[in-house]
Design a protein around this motif. Structure first.
Motif, PDB file in Angstrom:
ATOM      1  N   THR A  45      62.688 110.403 -41.731  1.00 27.23           N
ATOM      2  CA  THR A  45      62.832 111.650 -40.980  1.00 27.23           C
ATOM      3  C   THR A  45      64.122 112.376 -41.356  1.00 27.23           C
ATOM      4  OG1 THR A  45      61.536 110.789 -39.129  1.00 27.23           O
ATOM      5  CG2 THR A  45      62.957 112.667 -38.680  1.00 27.23           C
ATOM      6  N   ASP A  46      65.238 111.638 -41.439  1.00 27.67           N
ATOM      7  CA  ASP A  46      66.514 112.263 -41.826  1.00 27.67           C
ATOM      8  C   ASP A  46      66.491 112.722 -43.284  1.00 27.67           C
ATOM      9  OD1 ASP A  46      67.667 112.036 -39.350  1.00 27.67           O
ATOM     10  OD2 ASP A  46      68.729 110.165 -39.787  1.00 27.67           O
ATOM     11  N   ALA A  47      65.879 111.926 -44.160  1.00 29.19           N
ATOM     12  CA  ALA A  47      65.786 112.307 -45.568  1.00 29.19           C
ATOM     13  C   ALA A  47      64.947 113.572 -45.731  1.00 29.19           C
ATOM     14  CB  ALA A  47      65.176 111.165 -46.383  1.00 29.19           C
ATOM     15  N   LEU A  48      63.889 113.688 -44.930  1.00 23.48           N
ATOM     16  CA  LEU A  48      63.033 114.876 -44.969  1.00 23.48           C
ATOM     17  C   LEU A  48      63.837 116.111 -44.553  1.00 23.48           C
ATOM     18  CD1 LEU A  48      60.053 115.593 -45.559  1.00 23.48           C
ATOM     19  CD2 LEU A  48      59.614 115.365 -43.117  1.00 23.48           C
ATOM     20  N   GLY A  52      64.813 119.199 -46.920  1.00 26.75           N
ATOM     21  CA  GLY A  52      64.424 120.513 -46.406  1.00 26.75           C
ATOM     22  C   GLY A  52      65.569 121.496 -46.414  1.00 26.75           C
ATOM     23  N   VAL A  53      66.783 121.011 -46.134  1.00 27.10           N
ATOM     24  CA  VAL A  53      67.960 121.880 -46.154  1.00 27.10           C
ATOM     25  C   VAL A  53      68.243 122.376 -47.563  1.00 27.10           C
ATOM     26  CG1 VAL A  53      70.473 121.865 -45.898  1.00 27.10           C
ATOM     27  CG2 VAL A  53      69.044 120.923 -44.087  1.00 27.10           C
ATOM     28  N   VAL A 269      64.752 120.567 -37.742  1.00 26.26           N
ATOM     29  CA  VAL A 269      64.911 120.882 -39.162  1.00 26.26           C
ATOM     30  C   VAL A 269      63.834 120.151 -39.969  1.00 26.26           C
ATOM     31  CG1 VAL A 269      66.462 120.806 -41.154  1.00 26.26           C
ATOM     32  CG2 VAL A 269      67.387 121.242 -38.867  1.00 26.26           C
ATOM     33  N   SER A 270      63.579 118.895 -39.606  1.00 26.35           N
ATOM     34  CA  SER A 270      62.512 118.131 -40.260  1.00 26.35           C
ATOM     35  C   SER A 270      61.153 118.802 -40.036  1.00 26.35           C
ATOM     36  CB  SER A 270      62.471 116.700 -39.719  1.00 26.35           C
ATOM     37  OG  SER A 270      63.686 116.028 -39.957  1.00 26.35           O
ATOM     38  N   ALA A 271      60.923 119.283 -38.815  1.00 19.63           N
ATOM     39  CA  ALA A 271      59.661 119.963 -38.500  1.00 19.63           C
ATOM     40  C   ALA A 271      59.497 121.226 -39.341  1.00 19.63           C
ATOM     41  CB  ALA A 271      59.607 120.310 -37.011  1.00 19.63           C
TER      42      ALA A 271
END
Length: 446
Positions: A45-48, A52-53, A269-271
């Motif tokens: 989830t954090d990597a996604l 994404g950023v 942010v992940s979403a």
């Protein structure tokens, strides 16, 4: 010559379907890339969110290629329609040199200010590490991105859509194969995803250059036309600034959306990373724009109208069906990217809000690309600025004060719908005037 003589409906689909197929595979690659990252054990989830950023900066860098591809290729097609092959060759040669200069400029700035930019665009203490890991390797392939995306449009302008399609297919399919090998097999994680992307883009760039330097190209890339010409460059920028703004404002919006969502938590942010996997039918424009540009240069009013009719109906219908599917089945879409139940639930309620206005976005895609194909740079620039800069950014900053985190997602829907309606009305007001210019030009020539 086929662009000016073949039956319109088969011609448009013959030109567009390879680009659409290439876009679909490219979209599949992007989705698979994020799916693999989202399923990395323990950090998915954090990597996604971290990857994404980086998307906003990646889009900004690649948007410079739109100056050459979106500005130079239609001009080359118009020149071919007018029978001026020398000017078309100069446009291609100057475009190639510009892409190299853009690479040097963007890479230097990105490496120098990488962490401050990523923090500004929404990275947090939890996600910055993954963003830096991905971007530091991805930037090594900037030259391949610029060449493959910037010059591919010139292959389409020659009426060779299948060759242009293969350049995208080669990179996308190779990336899909390399991703699991590097991410899981070699245990490289996010760095592996970036390395797979760089190697894949390098293969695409080699394919494009091999064709353009070969005898098979009807408009080849020749050394004699690679001397920078001030008038040619200014004409490329004059028309290319609109596609550049269209692409780069996507990046600017990403900066604003991610930084706003970071205040509510990394989960949002992940979403957003998952939500942005919904891409309208941009590939279809690569097929119909050369046809419109050629026939506009050739003075054929009826063929311009026929091509627009096919493009409008197709792009609106496809985009509507795609958006409705994602709105009606958000949990199904989210489950492909992650097994995190909290993230799936976040996507479930944000996706209908985020994509609501994009249901009619096919209208804007068709009309705005028509403006570019007809050389109407100023109007196209205004439309690009209207959607992202004039509407979306202020709304994304204001609405959260009244609606909370939902306001960030609602800003996208409101701006998309408003801009699509305004663009369509503006086009149908200006289109007869543009066609009138074709009539007057034809009379002068005769």
């Amino acid at each position: 010559e086929r662009l000016g003589t073949e039956r319109m409906l088969p011609l448009v689909f013959k030109m567009a379907l390879p680009a659409v197929a290439a876009q679909f595979v490219n979209l599949l690659y992007s989705m698979v890339d994020r799916i693999y990252i989202g399923h990395i054990p323990g950090i998915g989830t954090d990597a996604l969110a971290g990857v994404g950023v980086t998307t906003s900066l990646v889009i900004l860098i690649s948007s410079f290629s739109a100056i050459v591809g979106g500005g130079g290729a239609p001009l080359a097609a118009i020149a071919l329609g007018q029978g001026d092959r020398s000017r078309a060759g100069k446009i291609l040669g100057n475009g190639f040199i510009l892409l190299i200069l853009f690479t040097l400029f963007t890479s230097l700035i990105a490496y120098t200010f990488m962490e401050p930019i990523l923090l500004f665009t929404g990275a947090s203490e939890n996600t910055l590490e993954y963003a830096v890991d991905y971007l530091s390797i991805y930037l090594l392939g900037t030259i391949f991105v610029e060449i493959s995306t910037g010059l591919n449009s010139f292959i389409n302008a020659q009426g060779r859509p299948a060759i242009a399609m293969y350049s995208v297919l080669i990179g996308a399919l190779l990336n899909i194969v390399l991703d699991p090998i590097f991410i899981f097999g070699l245990d490289m994680g996010v760095k592996g995803a970036a390395l797979a992307t760089v190697l894949s883009q390098a293969c695409s760039a080699v394919w494009v250059l091999t064709f353009l330097f070969s005898r098979h190209a009807s408009l080849p890339l020749e050394k004699r036309y690679m001397t920078l010409n001030r008038k040619i460059i200014l004409s490329i920028f004059a028309l290319g600034v609109s596609p550049f703004i269209m692409a780069s404002t996507e990046s600017l919006v990403g900066f604003v959306l991610n930084s706003s969502l970071k205040d509510f938590g990394d989960i949002y942010v992940s979403a957003l990373t998952i939500l942005q996997s919904a891409i309208p039918l941009t590939g279809f424009s690569q097929g119909f724009v050369p046809i419109v540009s050629y026939n506009y240069g050739h003075g054929d009013k009826q063929r311009v109208k026929d091509c627009f009719r096919v493009a409008l109906i197709t792009m609106f219908s496809f985009n509507l069906l795609l958006m409705l599917f994602m709105i009606l089945f958000p949990s199904t879409v989210a489950s492909a990217f992650t097994s995190d139940e909290r993230l799936i639930e976040t996507v479930r309620w944000t996706m209908p809000v985020f994509l609501g206005g994009m249901t009619i976005f096919g209208l804007q895609r068709a009309c705005q690309n028509m403006f570019v194909a007809l050389g109407q740079a100023r109007i196209s620039i205004f439309i690009a600025l209207l959607r992202k800069v004039i509407l979306l950014i202020p709304l994304a900053l204001i609405l959260p004060h009244f609606m909370g985190v939902a306001g960030v997602y609602a800003a996208e829907a409101i701006s998309d719908a408003t801009a699509a309606i305004c663009c369509t009305l503006l086009f149908f007001w200006q289109f007869p005037k543009i066609l009138g210019k074709i009539q007057r030009s034809t009379l002068r020539i005769s």
